[in-house]
Motif scaffolding. Sequence first.
Motif, PDB file in Angstrom:
ATOM      1  N   VAL A   1      48.162  54.675  27.934  1.00 26.76           N
ATOM      2  CA  VAL A   1      48.265  53.283  27.506  1.00 26.76           C
ATOM      3  C   VAL A   1      48.567  52.460  28.738  1.00 26.76           C
ATOM      4  N   GLY A   2      47.721  51.468  29.012  1.00 31.55           N
ATOM      5  CA  GLY A   2      47.910  50.678  30.215  1.00 31.55           C
ATOM      6  C   GLY A   2      47.649  49.204  29.988  1.00 31.55           C
ATOM      7  N   ALA A   3      48.317  48.390  30.774  1.00 35.13           N
ATOM      8  CA  ALA A   3      48.057  46.949  30.793  1.00 35.13           C
ATOM      9  C   ALA A   3      46.954  46.668  31.807  1.00 35.13           C
ATOM     10  N   LEU A   4      46.145  45.665  31.525  1.00 38.47           N
ATOM     11  CA  LEU A   4      45.100  45.274  32.458  1.00 38.47           C
ATOM     12  C   LEU A   4      44.808  43.790  32.309  1.00 38.47           C
ATOM     13  N   PRO A   5      44.320  43.143  33.351  1.00 33.16           N
ATOM     14  CA  PRO A   5      44.113  41.700  33.310  1.00 33.16           C
ATOM     15  C   PRO A   5      43.238  41.276  32.139  1.00 33.16           C
ATOM     16  N   ASP A   6      43.587  40.148  31.556  1.00 32.06           N
ATOM     17  CA  ASP A   6      42.881  39.677  30.363  1.00 32.06           C
ATOM     18  C   ASP A   6      41.397  39.469  30.637  1.00 32.06           C
ATOM     19  N   HIS A   7      41.056  38.922  31.813  1.00 29.10           N
ATOM     20  CA  HIS A   7      39.636  38.678  32.104  1.00 29.10           C
ATOM     21  C   HIS A   7      38.867  39.988  32.234  1.00 29.10           C
ATOM     22  N   ASP A   8      39.529  41.054  32.694  1.00 27.75           N
ATOM     23  CA  ASP A   8      38.856  42.351  32.759  1.00 27.75           C
ATOM     24  C   ASP A   8      38.570  42.895  31.364  1.00 27.75           C
ATOM     25  N   VAL A   9      39.513  42.705  30.449  1.00 30.68           N
ATOM     26  CA  VAL A   9      39.297  43.149  29.066  1.00 30.68           C
ATOM     27  C   VAL A   9      38.087  42.443  28.475  1.00 30.68           C
ATOM     28  N   ARG A  10      38.014  41.146  28.677  1.00 32.27           N
ATOM     29  CA  ARG A  10      36.898  40.384  28.116  1.00 32.27           C
ATOM     30  C   ARG A  10      35.562  40.852  28.698  1.00 32.27           C
ATOM     31  N   ASP A  11      35.541  41.128  29.995  1.00 31.17           N
ATOM     32  CA  ASP A  11      34.311  41.622  30.617  1.00 31.17           C
ATOM     33  C   ASP A  11      33.936  42.999  30.069  1.00 31.17           C
ATOM     34  N   LEU A  12      34.927  43.865  29.906  1.00 32.37           N
ATOM     35  CA  LEU A  12      34.667  45.205  29.393  1.00 32.37           C
ATOM     36  C   LEU A  12      34.142  45.158  27.964  1.00 32.37           C
TER      37      LEU A  12
END
Length: 210
Positions: free
Chosen positions: A4-15
Amino acid sequence: MWIVGALPDHDVRDLLSDAVQNSPLIPLPVRSDVPGELTWWRGKAQMSLFSKSTTTAGDWTADEDALRLSTFFDACHDDSDHAEKLRDAVMDQFPPDVGQGLFVATARKASPFSALAYALGPSATLRLPGWFGDFLLDARQVRAQLLAAEETLTLTGTPRRDAIERIHAWMTGLGDDPVHDADELLDGPLRVLRHAARTGQGAAGQVRWY
């Protein structure tokens, strides 16, 4: 592994955007009678699916129902090429070190998430983000789902002791990890989700076998 990891919001949207654009047009076959197995699990939720080991003090032996539950959890895991490619892409965005933004649980022969699900029971497990350990949330979704995760994973007193014992039973009855950190399995994912909410990040979880 369960990560379980945190990641930048813009990266999530791109993924998520890439995953939708590249998703297969043919639906994946259903490999498990999910409603039927969930009904069966609910009927067994208060029971122990393990017997105390007669050879190793403190360890447990899996009953047939434990094997059935493990098979159900495994069948709920999407191991398609598309899903694995998305997991790899998400993994590349995780923080490099375990800490506030990253939780990693590993075990031999048994899935840490499955151990947690057995400890929590079906109703609580289904309140966790995503589907049986796999999720990808943007920052808004993290904030929206944090309360349910806190209510599910914040255990104290007898409920926590019972959960830790059930995690140990799973890890010794089906796995080979008698010293698995059950406390961290309860606390680590919530730590990451709180960190993500506090810092305006997204979060992801993934069950992986190597």
